[in-house]
Motif scaffolding. Sequence first.
Motif, PDB file in Angstrom:
ATOM      1  N   SER A   1     -13.249  41.137  66.903  1.00  0.00           N
ATOM      2  CA  SER A   1     -14.392  40.269  66.612  1.00  0.00           C
ATOM      3  C   SER A   1     -15.661  40.774  67.294  1.00  0.00           C
ATOM      4  CB  SER A   1     -14.088  38.844  67.070  1.00  0.00           C
ATOM      5  OG  SER A   1     -14.039  38.780  68.487  1.00  0.00           O
ATOM      6  N   ALA A   2     -16.792  40.325  66.756  1.00  0.00           N
ATOM      7  CA  ALA A   2     -18.089  40.740  67.303  1.00  0.00           C
ATOM      8  C   ALA A   2     -18.234  40.313  68.763  1.00  0.00           C
ATOM      9  CB  ALA A   2     -19.216  40.143  66.457  1.00  0.00           C
ATOM     10  N   ALA A   3     -17.691  39.154  69.116  1.00  0.00           N
ATOM     11  CA  ALA A   3     -17.813  38.678  70.490  1.00  0.00           C
ATOM     12  C   ALA A   3     -16.972  39.510  71.456  1.00  0.00           C
ATOM     13  CB  ALA A   3     -17.397  37.204  70.566  1.00  0.00           C
ATOM     14  N   ARG A   4     -15.864  40.040  70.983  1.00  0.00           N
ATOM     15  CA  ARG A   4     -14.958  40.766  71.876  1.00  0.00           C
ATOM     16  C   ARG A   4     -15.328  42.246  72.026  1.00  0.00           C
ATOM     17  NH1 ARG A   4      -8.852  38.424  70.491  1.00  0.00           N
ATOM     18  NH2 ARG A   4      -9.329  36.228  70.960  1.00  0.00           N
ATOM     19  N   ARG A   5     -16.063  42.787  71.074  1.00  0.00           N
ATOM     20  CA  ARG A   5     -16.352  44.227  71.117  1.00  0.00           C
ATOM     21  C   ARG A   5     -17.053  44.646  72.416  1.00  0.00           C
ATOM     22  NH1 ARG A   5     -16.716  47.231  66.411  1.00  0.00           N
ATOM     23  NH2 ARG A   5     -18.804  47.949  66.966  1.00  0.00           N
ATOM     24  N   PRO A   6     -18.170  44.006  72.782  1.00  0.00           N
ATOM     25  CA  PRO A   6     -18.807  44.410  74.041  1.00  0.00           C
ATOM     26  C   PRO A   6     -17.960  44.092  75.261  1.00  0.00           C
ATOM     27  CG  PRO A   6     -19.901  42.471  73.121  1.00  0.00           C
ATOM     28  CD  PRO A   6     -18.965  42.973  72.076  1.00  0.00           C
ATOM     29  N   GLU A   7     -17.125  43.041  75.181  1.00  0.00           N
ATOM     30  CA  GLU A   7     -16.256  42.693  76.300  1.00  0.00           C
ATOM     31  C   GLU A   7     -15.234  43.795  76.575  1.00  0.00           C
ATOM     32  OE1 GLU A   7     -15.516  39.675  78.595  1.00  0.00           O
ATOM     33  OE2 GLU A   7     -17.581  40.369  78.359  1.00  0.00           O
ATOM     34  N   VAL A   8     -14.665  44.344  75.506  1.00  0.00           N
ATOM     35  CA  VAL A   8     -13.674  45.413  75.673  1.00  0.00           C
ATOM     36  C   VAL A   8     -14.308  46.611  76.371  1.00  0.00           C
ATOM     37  CG1 VAL A   8     -12.299  47.124  74.410  1.00  0.00           C
ATOM     38  CG2 VAL A   8     -12.181  44.706  73.765  1.00  0.00           C
ATOM     39  N   LEU A   9     -15.509  46.988  75.954  1.00  0.00           N
ATOM     40  CA  LEU A   9     -16.176  48.132  76.577  1.00  0.00           C
ATOM     41  C   LEU A   9     -16.568  47.821  78.019  1.00  0.00           C
ATOM     42  CD1 LEU A   9     -18.420  49.475  73.672  1.00  0.00           C
ATOM     43  CD2 LEU A   9     -16.176  50.260  74.414  1.00  0.00           C
ATOM     44  N   ARG A  10     -17.024  46.600  78.264  1.00  0.00           N
ATOM     45  CA  ARG A  10     -17.412  46.225  79.636  1.00  0.00           C
ATOM     46  C   ARG A  10     -16.203  46.285  80.565  1.00  0.00           C
ATOM     47  NH1 ARG A  10     -16.751  42.272  82.856  1.00  0.00           N
ATOM     48  NH2 ARG A  10     -15.704  40.968  81.295  1.00  0.00           N
ATOM     49  N   ILE A  11     -15.059  45.759  80.100  1.00  0.00           N
ATOM     50  CA  ILE A  11     -13.842  45.735  80.923  1.00  0.00           C
ATOM     51  C   ILE A  11     -13.365  47.161  81.202  1.00  0.00           C
ATOM     52  CG2 ILE A  11     -11.397  45.100  80.879  1.00  0.00           C
ATOM     53  CD1 ILE A  11     -12.322  42.582  79.268  1.00  0.00           C
ATOM     54  N   ALA A  12     -13.384  48.010  80.184  1.00  0.00           N
ATOM     55  CA  ALA A  12     -12.949  49.394  80.380  1.00  0.00           C
ATOM     56  C   ALA A  12     -13.876  50.126  81.342  1.00  0.00           C
ATOM     57  CB  ALA A  12     -12.895  50.117  79.031  1.00  0.00           C
ATOM     58  N   ARG A  13     -15.173  49.901  81.187  1.00  0.00           N
ATOM     59  CA  ARG A  13     -16.149  50.575  82.065  1.00  0.00           C
ATOM     60  C   ARG A  13     -15.941  50.133  83.518  1.00  0.00           C
ATOM     61  NH1 ARG A  13     -20.170  49.152  79.444  1.00  0.00           N
ATOM     62  NH2 ARG A  13     -20.471  51.000  78.138  1.00  0.00           N
ATOM     63  N   ALA A  14     -15.687  48.851  83.714  1.00  0.00           N
ATOM     64  CA  ALA A  14     -15.467  48.346  85.068  1.00  0.00           C
ATOM     65  C   ALA A  14     -14.193  48.922  85.686  1.00  0.00           C
ATOM     66  CB  ALA A  14     -15.390  46.822  85.048  1.00  0.00           C
ATOM     67  N   ALA A  15     -13.213  49.217  84.842  1.00  0.00           N
ATOM     68  CA  ALA A  15     -11.955  49.780  85.335  1.00  0.00           C
ATOM     69  C   ALA A  15     -12.022  51.292  85.473  1.00  0.00           C
ATOM     70  CB  ALA A  15     -10.821  49.396  84.383  1.00  0.00           C
ATOM     71  N   GLY A  16     -13.165  51.894  85.095  1.00  0.00           N
ATOM     72  CA  GLY A  16     -13.271  53.348  85.127  1.00  0.00           C
ATOM     73  C   GLY A  16     -12.311  53.993  84.155  1.00  0.00           C
ATOM     74  N   ALA A  17     -12.181  53.389  82.967  1.00  0.00           N
ATOM     75  CA  ALA A  17     -11.159  53.816  82.009  1.00  0.00           C
ATOM     76  C   ALA A  17     -11.780  54.217  80.675  1.00  0.00           C
ATOM     77  CB  ALA A  17     -10.150  52.688  81.790  1.00  0.00           C
ATOM     78  N   PHE A  18     -11.007  54.988  79.919  1.00  0.00           N
ATOM     79  CA  PHE A  18     -11.403  55.380  78.567  1.00  0.00           C
ATOM     80  C   PHE A  18     -10.811  54.411  77.551  1.00  0.00           C
ATOM     81  CE2 PHE A  18     -11.557  59.431  80.866  1.00  0.00           C
ATOM     82  CZ  PHE A  18     -12.781  59.937  80.441  1.00  0.00           C
ATOM     83  N   VAL A  19     -11.540  54.210  76.457  1.00  0.00           N
ATOM     84  CA  VAL A  19     -11.020  53.508  75.290  1.00  0.00           C
ATOM     85  C   VAL A  19     -10.836  54.545  74.184  1.00  0.00           C
ATOM     86  CG1 VAL A  19     -11.484  51.795  73.502  1.00  0.00           C
ATOM     87  CG2 VAL A  19     -12.131  51.323  75.877  1.00  0.00           C
ATOM     88  N   VAL A  20      -9.601  54.766  73.770  1.00  0.00           N
ATOM     89  CA  VAL A  20      -9.326  55.657  72.639  1.00  0.00           C
ATOM     90  C   VAL A  20      -9.333  54.805  71.387  1.00  0.00           C
ATOM     91  CG1 VAL A  20      -7.698  57.261  71.584  1.00  0.00           C
ATOM     92  CG2 VAL A  20      -8.004  57.247  74.079  1.00  0.00           C
ATOM     93  N   GLU A  21     -10.340  55.006  70.554  1.00  0.00           N
ATOM     94  CA  GLU A  21     -10.540  54.204  69.345  1.00  0.00           C
ATOM     95  C   GLU A  21      -9.953  54.940  68.143  1.00  0.00           C
ATOM     96  OE1 GLU A  21     -14.239  51.995  66.995  1.00  0.00           O
ATOM     97  OE2 GLU A  21     -14.615  53.825  68.155  1.00  0.00           O
ATOM     98  N   ASP A  22      -8.818  54.454  67.655  1.00  0.00           N
ATOM     99  CA  ASP A  22      -8.166  55.036  66.487  1.00  0.00           C
ATOM    100  C   ASP A  22      -8.693  54.325  65.243  1.00  0.00           C
ATOM    101  OD1 ASP A  22      -6.530  56.180  64.611  1.00  0.00           O
ATOM    102  OD2 ASP A  22      -4.671  55.308  65.376  1.00  0.00           O
ATOM    103  N   ASP A  23      -9.664  54.957  64.594  1.00  0.00           N
ATOM    104  CA  ASP A  23     -10.367  54.346  63.451  1.00  0.00           C
ATOM    105  C   ASP A  23      -9.726  54.797  62.141  1.00  0.00           C
ATOM    106  OD1 ASP A  23     -12.303  52.693  62.416  1.00  0.00           O
ATOM    107  OD2 ASP A  23     -13.898  54.190  62.479  1.00  0.00           O
TER     108      ASP A  23
END
Length: 476
Positions: A262-284
Motif C-alpha cells: 500500500s501507499a502508506a506502507r511503502r515509505p515505512e518499509v524503506l524507513r525501517i530498512a534504512r534505520a536497520a542499515g539494511a538492503f531491500v531487494v525488490e523483486d519486481d
Amino acid sequence: MHERSSGADLAAVLRSELDRYPVGGRLPSSRALMERHQVSPVTVTRAIALLAAEGLVVSRPGAGVFRAAAPRPVPAAGDTSWQEVALSAEAGVPPARSADASGVLGALAVQPAEVIDLNGGYLHSSLLPEQALAGALARAGRRPGAWSRPPLEGLPELRTWFARDIGGTVSASEVLVAAGGQSALTTALRSLAAPGAPVLVESPTYPGLLAVARAAGLRPVPVPVDADGVRPGLLADAFAASGARVFVCQPLYQNPTGAVLSAARRPEVLRIARAAGAFVVEDDFARRLAHADAPPPPPPLAADDPDGVVVHIRSLTKPTSANLRVAALTARGPALERLRAVQAVDSFFVPRPLQEAALELVGAPAWAHHLRSLAGRLQERRTALAGALGRLRPELLPERLPAGGHHLWLRLPDGTDPQQLAAAALRAGVAVTPGRAYFTAEPPAPQLRAGYGAAEGVDRLVGGAERLAAALDGMA
C-alpha cells in the motif's frame, strides 16, 4: 499436435525401424519421411536431431542421414554412496548449504496433455509474443557484432532501456543485465549477505527465493504479509530480533498472495530498512503482468531511492518466454560493484544475441500491442477461474482478487491437508500447488495456489476448477 511431441513420436518410429538399414546405410530423405508419415519439415528435423543425440544416426549435410556404427555404450552402474559423506561433512558451518528445489521443480514441471495445469510458473504459449520474438531474434542475428563479446555489465542500449523502464532517478550506469530473475536473485543474496546470516522474507513467499537463500547458506526469517503487503511493525521487529541486513520482497502482485504494498506502507518499509542499515531487494517480477482492469501500479521502490537502500530486479522473462532469460539488476554505491563482481565470477555475461533480441523486441511496435493484449487475456482468465470457483466453492476465494500476476491464493477449509488435496486433484486431472512450500515455518492455515496462466484456455480453467472442487468434495 505440437511439433515437439510429433518429433518425439516420429523418432520413436524411426528408432524401431533402424534394423532395416545396415551400419552406414542411408535413411530415407527428409522429403520421403514427410510424405510417408504426413509430417512437417520441422517434425522431421526434430526427430533426426533426437536420434543423432542418442548416437543412433549421423547427419551429413548435403549427403543425408546414415545409421551410426554402433549405439553408445550403456555406462556401468557406479557407487555414489561416498557423496552422502562429502555433502554433509561441513561440521561447524551452519546452516548446511542445501537447496529444497521441490517448489521450483513443481512450477517448472510439464504436465501431461490430459492434466489441466493450474500449477505452472510460466504463461501458456498462446499468451506469448512468439511471432514477435521470432522476428526479434532474426533481426538480432543480423546486427553488426551480434556474436562478439558484450560488456560484462550488459549492452549499453539495453541498460538504458531498463533504466528508463524502471523510471525515477535510476540511470543506465546503475543497471546490470542478468540472466533472468532467478539468477539476479541468486547474485543479490550472495552479494549482500554472508553465509550463515539471516535474511528477511515475506511470509508466504516465492519458493524459489527460499531455495536460493538456503543454497547460499542463509537463514530465511519470515515476516507476515496481509492484503496490503508486508506488515511494517512486524518488519521492524524482525530486523531487531534477527540482526538481518537484507529484506527480500515483491511489492507488486506478490507471489503467491497477489498483494500490492500500500501507499502508506511503502515509505515505512524503506524507513525501517534504512534505520536497520539494511538492503531491500525488490523483486519486481510481475510489473508487466498487470490486468486490464488494474489501477495504475505504483512506481518501483527503487525509482526514488537516492541512498541505495533498494536493490531492484526487473525481468523480461515472465511476459515474453521462459527462454528469454534477460533481466536487470539495479543498485547504487559499493553494492553495485559487489553485484557486478559476483555476477562476473558466476556467469561472465549474458549472451549478446539474447540481449540483442531483447532490444529488438522491446523496441518494436509489437511490444506495446502484446502488453495490452496480455493484460486483457490475463483478466479474462482470472475472471473465468475465480468465477468457476465462486460458483462451486466460494469460501476458497480471497477477499480481494489480484489485479496482476497469474495465480489465486486459496484458503482451504480448516483441517484440510493441502498436500493430500493436491494429490487427489492430480488424480482427478488438475495440477495445483500446496501452500506449504511458500512458508519458512508452519503455515498459519491450509492454503493452495491455483494459477491461470499455464492452462491452454478459459475452458480448461473452468474444467480445472470443477475437478479441484470435486477432489475437495471427495475428501470431506
